[in-house]
Design a protein around this motif. Structure first.
Motif, PDB file in Angstrom:
ATOM      1  N   ARG A  16     139.427  60.623  82.074  1.00 58.30           N
ATOM      2  CA  ARG A  16     139.761  61.340  80.841  1.00 58.30           C
ATOM      3  C   ARG A  16     139.231  62.764  80.945  1.00 58.30           C
ATOM      4  NH1 ARG A  16     137.784  60.144  74.740  1.00 58.30           N
ATOM      5  NH2 ARG A  16     138.846  61.944  73.896  1.00 58.30           N
ATOM      6  N   THR A  17     139.999  63.601  81.565  1.00 57.86           N
ATOM      7  CA  THR A  17     139.595  64.989  81.737  1.00 57.86           C
ATOM      8  C   THR A  17     140.231  65.873  80.688  1.00 57.86           C
ATOM      9  OG1 THR A  17     141.356  65.281  83.334  1.00 57.86           O
ATOM     10  CG2 THR A  17     139.174  64.765  84.204  1.00 57.86           C
ATOM     11  N   THR A  18     141.506  65.698  80.452  1.00 60.37           N
ATOM     12  CA  THR A  18     142.205  66.455  79.410  1.00 60.37           C
ATOM     13  C   THR A  18     143.194  65.518  78.749  1.00 60.37           C
ATOM     14  OG1 THR A  18     143.894  67.196  80.966  1.00 60.37           O
ATOM     15  CG2 THR A  18     142.035  68.677  80.608  1.00 60.37           C
ATOM     16  N   THR A  21     146.331  63.525  80.551  1.00 61.70           N
ATOM     17  CA  THR A  21     146.082  63.316  81.973  1.00 61.70           C
ATOM     18  C   THR A  21     146.094  61.829  82.253  1.00 61.70           C
ATOM     19  OG1 THR A  21     144.682  65.253  82.029  1.00 61.70           O
ATOM     20  CG2 THR A  21     144.467  63.727  83.854  1.00 61.70           C
ATOM     21  N   THR A  22     146.809  61.449  83.272  1.00 59.23           N
ATOM     22  CA  THR A  22     146.841  60.038  83.626  1.00 59.23           C
ATOM     23  C   THR A  22     145.679  59.709  84.543  1.00 59.23           C
ATOM     24  OG1 THR A  22     148.205  60.370  85.578  1.00 59.23           O
ATOM     25  CG2 THR A  22     149.359  60.053  83.478  1.00 59.23           C
ATOM     26  N   HIS A  23     145.456  58.451  84.712  1.00 58.31           N
ATOM     27  CA  HIS A  23     144.375  57.982  85.584  1.00 58.31           C
ATOM     28  C   HIS A  23     144.597  58.439  87.019  1.00 58.31           C
ATOM     29  CE1 HIS A  23     141.097  55.507  86.973  1.00 58.31           C
ATOM     30  NE2 HIS A  23     141.896  54.882  87.826  1.00 58.31           N
ATOM     31  N   SER A  29     142.320  64.480  91.294  1.00 54.69           N
ATOM     32  CA  SER A  29     141.429  65.610  91.025  1.00 54.69           C
ATOM     33  C   SER A  29     140.027  65.333  91.566  1.00 54.69           C
ATOM     34  CB  SER A  29     141.375  65.894  89.532  1.00 54.69           C
ATOM     35  OG  SER A  29     140.468  66.924  89.265  1.00 54.69           O
ATOM     36  N   ALA A  30     139.540  64.125  91.376  1.00 58.52           N
ATOM     37  CA  ALA A  30     138.215  63.756  91.878  1.00 58.52           C
ATOM     38  C   ALA A  30     138.197  63.770  93.405  1.00 58.52           C
ATOM     39  CB  ALA A  30     137.818  62.378  91.354  1.00 58.52           C
ATOM     40  N   GLY A  34     136.033  66.183  95.878  1.00 54.86           N
ATOM     41  CA  GLY A  34     135.243  65.633  96.984  1.00 54.86           C
ATOM     42  C   GLY A  34     135.536  66.362  98.284  1.00 54.86           C
ATOM     43  N   ARG A  35     136.813  66.673  98.516  1.00 53.87           N
ATOM     44  CA  ARG A  35     137.181  67.427  99.726  1.00 53.87           C
ATOM     45  C   ARG A  35     136.572  68.820  99.693  1.00 53.87           C
ATOM     46  NH1 ARG A  35     142.286  64.830  99.047  1.00 53.87           N
ATOM     47  NH2 ARG A  35     143.041  66.638  97.876  1.00 53.87           N
ATOM     48  N   TYR A  36     136.605  69.455  98.520  1.00 54.47           N
ATOM     49  CA  TYR A  36     136.008  70.789  98.397  1.00 54.47           C
ATOM     50  C   TYR A  36     134.504  70.738  98.648  1.00 54.47           C
ATOM     51  CZ  TYR A  36     140.355  72.660  96.561  1.00 54.47           C
ATOM     52  OH  TYR A  36     141.646  73.063  96.419  1.00 54.47           O
TER      53      TYR A  36
END
Length: 150
Positions: A16-18, A21-23, A29-30, A34-36
């Motif tokens: 639940r970010t915005t 937004t779906t799961h 995004s997560a 993690g890659r960044y």
């Protein structure tokens, strides 16, 4: 008018970010974050490694200059001179600062400047004969004797 309740939403859910937004979007995004983080960590490790390489090169150059002045590099450390004290603003070794530090180290540690060195004779100077057991006359005869030019 009846209001229907939607699916139950947990406020601590990272999905639940915005609103809207779906799961799956939140999961991507997560993963992207993690890659960044991994790339950032790798870049920081490379930066630290390269900083170590540069510092080692700076130290070798300072050691070379100090030895050229007839002093051992450990004398600078004993006099409390730090590597950063011998660098310019851009990180290059400042020859004048190194020479000044050598002078300071000599004064603080009571080390006299070396005088001119006496010339040393070559160990083979004045030695005659050959190692093969023959005499030097044989080599002159064979090189310039009768029949050498024919």
């Amino acid at each position: 008018m009846t209001i229907e309740a939607g699916p139950e939403v947990n406020a601590d859910d990272p999905a639940r970010t915005t609103p809207g937004t779906t799961h799956d979007d939140a999961q991507e995004s997560a993963q992207g974050k993690g890659r960044y983080r991994e790339r950032l960590s790798a870049a920081e490790a490379e930066r630290d490694r390269l900083a170590g390489v540069v510092q080692a090169m700076q130290q070798r150059e300072i050691d070379r200059l100090v030895e050229g002045e007839g002093l051992k590099p450990k004398a600078l450390a004993a006099a409390g001179v730090d590597l950063a004290d011998l660098l310019d603003d851009d990180g290059t070794v400042d020859v004048e600062k190194v020479q000044a530090a050598v002078g300071t180290a000599r004064t603080e540690l009571g080390i006299e400047e070396p005088g001119p060195r006496a010339p040393m004779a070559a160990p083979t100077q004045g030695r005659f004969g050959t190692d093969s057991g023959g005499s030097s006359d044989d080599s002159w005869t064979s090189a310039f004797g009768a029949g050498a030019g024919e």
